[in-house]
Design a protein around this motif. Structure first.
Motif, PDB file in Angstrom:
ATOM      1  N   PRO A 454       0.834  -1.219   0.000  1.00 22.75           N
ATOM      2  CA  PRO A 454       0.000   0.000   0.000  1.00 22.75           C
ATOM      3  C   PRO A 454       0.858   1.253   0.000  1.00 22.75           C
ATOM      4  O   PRO A 454       1.932   1.299   0.609  1.00 22.75           O
ATOM      5  CB  PRO A 454      -0.811  -0.129   1.283  1.00 22.75           C
ATOM      6  CG  PRO A 454       0.014  -1.007   2.172  1.00 22.75           C
ATOM      7  CD  PRO A 454       0.718  -1.970   1.266  1.00 22.75           C
ATOM      8  N   LEU A 455       0.360   2.275  -0.666  1.00 18.88           N
ATOM      9  CA  LEU A 455       1.087   3.533  -0.762  1.00 18.88           C
ATOM     10  C   LEU A 455       0.671   4.455   0.380  1.00 18.88           C
ATOM     11  O   LEU A 455      -0.519   4.601   0.671  1.00 18.88           O
ATOM     12  CB  LEU A 455       0.834   4.187  -2.112  1.00 18.88           C
ATOM     13  CG  LEU A 455       1.741   5.376  -2.477  1.00 18.88           C
ATOM     14  CD1 LEU A 455       2.032   5.374  -3.963  1.00 18.88           C
ATOM     15  CD2 LEU A 455       1.078   6.694  -2.091  1.00 18.88           C
ATOM     16  N   PRO A 472      -8.671  12.711  -2.775  1.00 22.76           N
ATOM     17  CA  PRO A 472      -8.373  11.342  -2.335  1.00 22.76           C
ATOM     18  C   PRO A 472      -8.786  10.284  -3.351  1.00 22.76           C
ATOM     19  O   PRO A 472      -8.326   9.147  -3.277  1.00 22.76           O
ATOM     20  CB  PRO A 472      -9.167  11.221  -1.029  1.00 22.76           C
ATOM     21  CG  PRO A 472     -10.242  12.247  -1.126  1.00 22.76           C
ATOM     22  CD  PRO A 472      -9.665  13.373  -1.918  1.00 22.76           C
ATOM     23  N   GLN A 473      -9.658  10.637  -4.331  1.00 23.51           N
ATOM     24  CA  GLN A 473     -10.102   9.679  -5.344  1.00 23.51           C
ATOM     25  C   GLN A 473      -9.277   9.770  -6.622  1.00 23.51           C
ATOM     26  O   GLN A 473      -9.681   9.229  -7.655  1.00 23.51           O
ATOM     27  CB  GLN A 473     -11.579   9.944  -5.677  1.00 23.51           C
ATOM     28  CG  GLN A 473     -12.505   9.916  -4.470  1.00 23.51           C
ATOM     29  CD  GLN A 473     -12.456   8.585  -3.725  1.00 23.51           C
ATOM     30  OE1 GLN A 473     -12.372   7.528  -4.355  1.00 23.51           O
ATOM     31  NE2 GLN A 473     -12.532   8.647  -2.407  1.00 23.51           N
ATOM     32  N   LEU A 477      -3.666   6.754  -3.792  1.00 25.39           N
ATOM     33  CA  LEU A 477      -3.612   5.834  -2.665  1.00 25.39           C
ATOM     34  C   LEU A 477      -3.826   4.386  -3.077  1.00 25.39           C
ATOM     35  O   LEU A 477      -3.369   3.470  -2.384  1.00 25.39           O
ATOM     36  CB  LEU A 477      -4.663   6.235  -1.617  1.00 25.39           C
ATOM     37  CG  LEU A 477      -4.518   7.638  -1.024  1.00 25.39           C
ATOM     38  CD1 LEU A 477      -5.613   7.912  -0.011  1.00 25.39           C
ATOM     39  CD2 LEU A 477      -3.148   7.820  -0.389  1.00 25.39           C
ATOM     40  N   SER A 478      -4.502   4.164  -4.189  1.00 25.33           N
ATOM     41  CA  SER A 478      -4.780   2.793  -4.635  1.00 25.33           C
ATOM     42  C   SER A 478      -3.810   2.310  -5.702  1.00 25.33           C
ATOM     43  O   SER A 478      -4.033   1.259  -6.300  1.00 25.33           O
ATOM     44  CB  SER A 478      -6.217   2.709  -5.167  1.00 25.33           C
ATOM     45  OG  SER A 478      -6.388   3.603  -6.271  1.00 25.33           O
ATOM     46  N   ASN A 540       4.581  -2.961 -11.183  1.00 24.48           N
ATOM     47  CA  ASN A 540       3.473  -2.097 -10.777  1.00 24.48           C
ATOM     48  C   ASN A 540       2.491  -1.994 -11.920  1.00 24.48           C
ATOM     49  O   ASN A 540       2.732  -2.520 -13.025  1.00 24.48           O
ATOM     50  CB  ASN A 540       3.987  -0.714 -10.367  1.00 24.48           C
ATOM     51  CG  ASN A 540       4.829  -0.076 -11.460  1.00 24.48           C
ATOM     52  OD1 ASN A 540       4.326   0.259 -12.538  1.00 24.48           O
ATOM     53  ND2 ASN A 540       6.133   0.079 -11.203  1.00 24.48           N
ATOM     54  N   ALA A 541       1.382  -1.309 -11.638  1.00 19.45           N
ATOM     55  CA  ALA A 541       0.372  -1.056 -12.659  1.00 19.45           C
ATOM     56  C   ALA A 541       0.203   0.439 -12.878  1.00 19.45           C
ATOM     57  O   ALA A 541      -0.898   0.916 -13.175  1.00 19.45           O
ATOM     58  CB  ALA A 541      -0.959  -1.695 -12.252  1.00 19.45           C
ATOM     59  N   LEU A 542       1.302   1.191 -12.753  1.00 22.38           N
ATOM     60  CA  LEU A 542       1.239   2.635 -12.908  1.00 22.38           C
ATOM     61  C   LEU A 542       0.742   3.048 -14.281  1.00 22.38           C
ATOM     62  O   LEU A 542       0.001   4.040 -14.417  1.00 22.38           O
ATOM     63  CB  LEU A 542       2.634   3.239 -12.659  1.00 22.38           C
ATOM     64  CG  LEU A 542       3.023   3.514 -11.201  1.00 22.38           C
ATOM     65  CD1 LEU A 542       4.498   3.846 -11.117  1.00 22.38           C
ATOM     66  CD2 LEU A 542       2.181   4.638 -10.622  1.00 22.38           C
TER      67      LEU A 542
END
Length: 712
Positions: A454-455, A472-473, A477-478, A540-542
């Motif tokens: 988790p970030l 926050p959306q 964070l996800s 990662n899935a960046l």
């Protein structure tokens, strides 16, 4: 018997003064003597008339002996009472003169000393008063040295002086500055000043606010060894905490950052040390015109950050941010000289598979301010090719390089020398032994095992993470991170700060390094897809996540923010620069208070170095050139000095004997005797008084018998 008769109460030279009350018994023989003199009735007797004259002659002698008898009895009682009181009478005896002591008074002149306490007086005023009282309490003939403690400490009285009035005048005229305080440098200066063999007995007193920023180094930092050496050299070392009796009532808010990440954006960062209520008022001015006014709210971490939209300027402009007044006003203002914006050139260095995602993220947006190009390490085959490829590059992005070859290291140094930034994107191709060059500010340990980490934005404290706080959306964070590199800090890691962390142990995901106009960022997991990972699944899935574009652009904006403003300095820095042409040397440099500072120049191999001394105060300095042209230079205070937390004085007890009260700051050398002359010593008189009392009683016995026989 009343208990007061036996109390060991000191009274003057008598140790047991209560025993003197026994002297009241001396009234008994006086009363008896008076009673014996009562009148008798006289009866005339003719036969006694012939004896009257003879009796009168003898009665005069009898009365004399009676008075002597009374005196002996009274004196005996008084001597016994005095002996019981145990008098100790002091006498004088000559002693040899002692050599004069040398006192070093160190006054903290850092800007945190300007904070005001409950009384309304500043910490520095309290320190000056305590130092003057110290001077007054020393013995005549003692000598003094006075030192101002700051980033570059200096001696106010550099040679031992016994002129107390002159020393007090120097202390009274001392002013608090705008720099920080350096305890190691101050201890080094004190050592030099007291190295003379003529100084035998040394006393050192520090008058300070005991700020942790300064004094922690004496406990577990760079000043430990020098502090111990001073304790061994000096007879006494005292640390006078001037805040002990006059603490600061309100908290302190400090402006920690003012930057222009884009032509139409300004960012302001602040820190709170105990500010109560709903934050503090922020006012923003551009060329003395207020363009923004709002409340600045502090989060749970006592930090605040805001992004302010402003008009883009075609010319340079002076930006000033101000917070409302509090206990310490020096750190409530910050300046920035904003330069006209130009598109910044970005070079993504790596294989095409690794650079394409970053190049696309940088180019996203309607009007990109980035001029993005891609290159491979194979294009850097010679110094000429490095110079051609890296020419005018403002931001160098190194995308999953396996090794930092000498040509790449040369490119890094070339970009840094122009004030540009470097971003390291680490992936599976990196080899730990390939990142050992001096140009690499970190070291690779090993990649973690595959998992979902988790970030953690760490309360959005860093300017890279702060813009995501209201959203926050946004997907930050996800963001899915499966693997990343563990880092081993480099030798110069003091300027590093984790902007974004991973996992419960808060391992660095985005590590930001700010070294005064030279910024770098390390991202421990580079964006990739399955095709870019030859053997392992992607880390990662960046690439598929909405947070990639804003994250890449915020990292780039933070790294290149110094390029959007004229060079800024801190108080205490040298006002100097190296230029290629003589026309670039200013004729004068005008300080914020209007003082014109002379400019000196010196030819160097790399060009001409001009200098105008040291920045002594914050504000805008103006460089005046021939031909009526000018340029502005911003100087700010060190925000770390605005931390008002102090070292607990009790924690210094194992280092030296400290004194919390400024009123008891001085050691009274007079208690050990004056410089020359006499000292007192005590002698008990109990036996002598008792012997005198016995003599009086013996005299009383002899007188009474002689008087009786005389009367008979």
């Amino acid at each position: 018997m009343p208990a007061l008769f036996f109390l060991p109460v000191a009274l003057g030279p008598f140790i047991s003064g209560g025993m003197l009350l026994w002297g009241a018994v001396a009234a008994v023989p006086i009363v008896l003597h008076l009673l014996n003199r009562r009148r008798r009735q006289t009866i005339a007797w003719p036969a006694m008339q012939f004896l009257r004259e003879a009796i009168q002659r003898r009665s005069r002698n009898v009365q004399l002996w009676q008075w002597l008898l009374l005196l002996a009895r009274v004196v005996a009682v008084l001597l016994i009472a005095a002996a019981l009181a145990n008098p100790i009478l002091r006498q004088a005896a000559p002693v040899a003169p002692r050599p004069p002591h040398t006192h070093v008074l160190v006054l903290d002149t850092s800007y945190s000393m300007q904070a005001t306490g409950v009384s309304g007086a500043s910490r520095f005023q309290t320190a000056v008063e305590a130092a003057i009282r110290y001077c007054q309490s020393t013995a005549p003939g003692d000598r003094f040295l006075v030192v101002a403690m700051q980033t570059e400490p200096f001696a106010i009285v550099s040679r031992p002086s016994a002129n107390v009035a002159a020393v007090r005048a120097e202390i009274s005229g001392l002013q608090s500055g705008f720099a920080s305080a350096s305890l190691p440098a101050t201890l080094s200066l004190v050592k030099r000043l007291t190295s003379s063999t003529e100084i035998e007995t040394l006393h050192v007193a520090f008058f300070t606010d005991a700020q942790r920023q300064t004094w922690q180094s004496a406990i577990d930092g760079a000043a430990v060894e020098a502090w111990q050496l001073l304790r061994q050299r000096a007879e006494s070392v005292k640390v006078v905490d001037v805040t002990a009796d006059d603490p600061t009532t309100d908290g302190n808010a400090t402006l920690t950052g003012l930057e222009a990440p884009a032509a139409d954006r300004l960012t302001v960062a602040a820190r709170s040390d105990g500010v109560q209520g709903s934050g503090t008022q922020l006012n923003l001015f551009v060329d003395d015109q207020r363009v923004h006014a709002a409340r600045l709210q502090f989060n749970e971490a006592q930090s605040a950050w805001t992004d302010i939209a402003v008009m883009a300027e075609d010319d340079s402009s002076v930006v000033r941010a101000e917070l409302q007044e509090d206990a310490l006003t020096v750190d409530n203002t910050r300046w920035l000289v904003r330069r006209p914006q130009r598109p910044l050139r970005v070079m993504c260095l790596g294989t095409p598979q690794t650079t394409r995602f970053l190049a696309a993220a940088m180019s996203a947006g309607g009007e990109s301010v980035w001029n993005v190009q891609q290159a491979t390490p194979q294009q850097l085959t010679s110094p000429q090719s490095v110079a051609a490829t890296i020419a005018d590059v403002d931001l160098l992005m190194l995308c999953d390089l396996s090794r930092v070859e000498p040509a790449v290291a040369g490119a890094i140094q070339a970009v840094r020398s122009r004030g540009g930034g470097v971003v390291w994107w680490l992936g599976p191709a990196a080899e730990p032994d390939g990142y050992v060059d001096a140009a690499v500010p970190f070291r690779l340990a090993d990649p973690v095992e595959r998992d979902l980490y988790p970030l953690d934005p760490i309360r959005y404290q860093h300017p890279i993470a702060a813009p995501f706080a209201p959203y926050p959306q946004s997907g930050l964070l996800s963001t899915p991170i499966f693997r990343y590199w563990r880092l081993t800090p480099g030798e110069n890691d003091a300027a590093s700060e984790v902007a974004l962390a991973l996992g419960t142990d808060r391992a660095p995901f985005v590590l930001a390094m700010d070294r005064r106009q030279q910024r770098s960022v390390v991202v421990t997991s580079a964006p990739m897809v399955a095709q870019t990972a030859a053997t392992d699944p992607p880390w990662n899935a960046l690439v598929a996540w909405p947070s990639l574009v804003p994250l890449v652009q915020e990292i780039a904006a933070w790294v290149t923010a110094p390029l959007h403003a004229s060079p800024a300095s801190q108080v205490g820095d040298a006002l100097s620069a190296t230029v290629a042409h003589a026309q670039q040397i200013p004729k004068h440099l005008v300080a914020p208070d209007g003082t014109k500072l002379p400019v000196r120049s010196e030819a160097r191999d790399s060009g001409t170095l001009w200098t105008a001394g040291v920045a002594a105060e914050p504000g805008i300095y103006t460089l005046e050139f021939d031909g009526q042209s000018s340029r502005q230079w911003a100087v700010n205070v060190d925000p770390d000095e605005g931390r008002l937390q102090t070292v607990d004085v009790s924690s210094l007890q194992n280092l030296t004997s400290t004194d919390d009260s400024a009123g008891r700051a001085a050691r009274d050398d007079r208690s050990s005797g004056p410089i020359s002359g006499e000292i007192g010593y005590g002698q008990a008189w109990f036996r002598w008084l008792l012997a005198a009392a016995m003599a009086c009683l013996a005299a009383e016995l002899l007188i009474s018998r002689f008087a009786l026989r005389w009367q008979a």
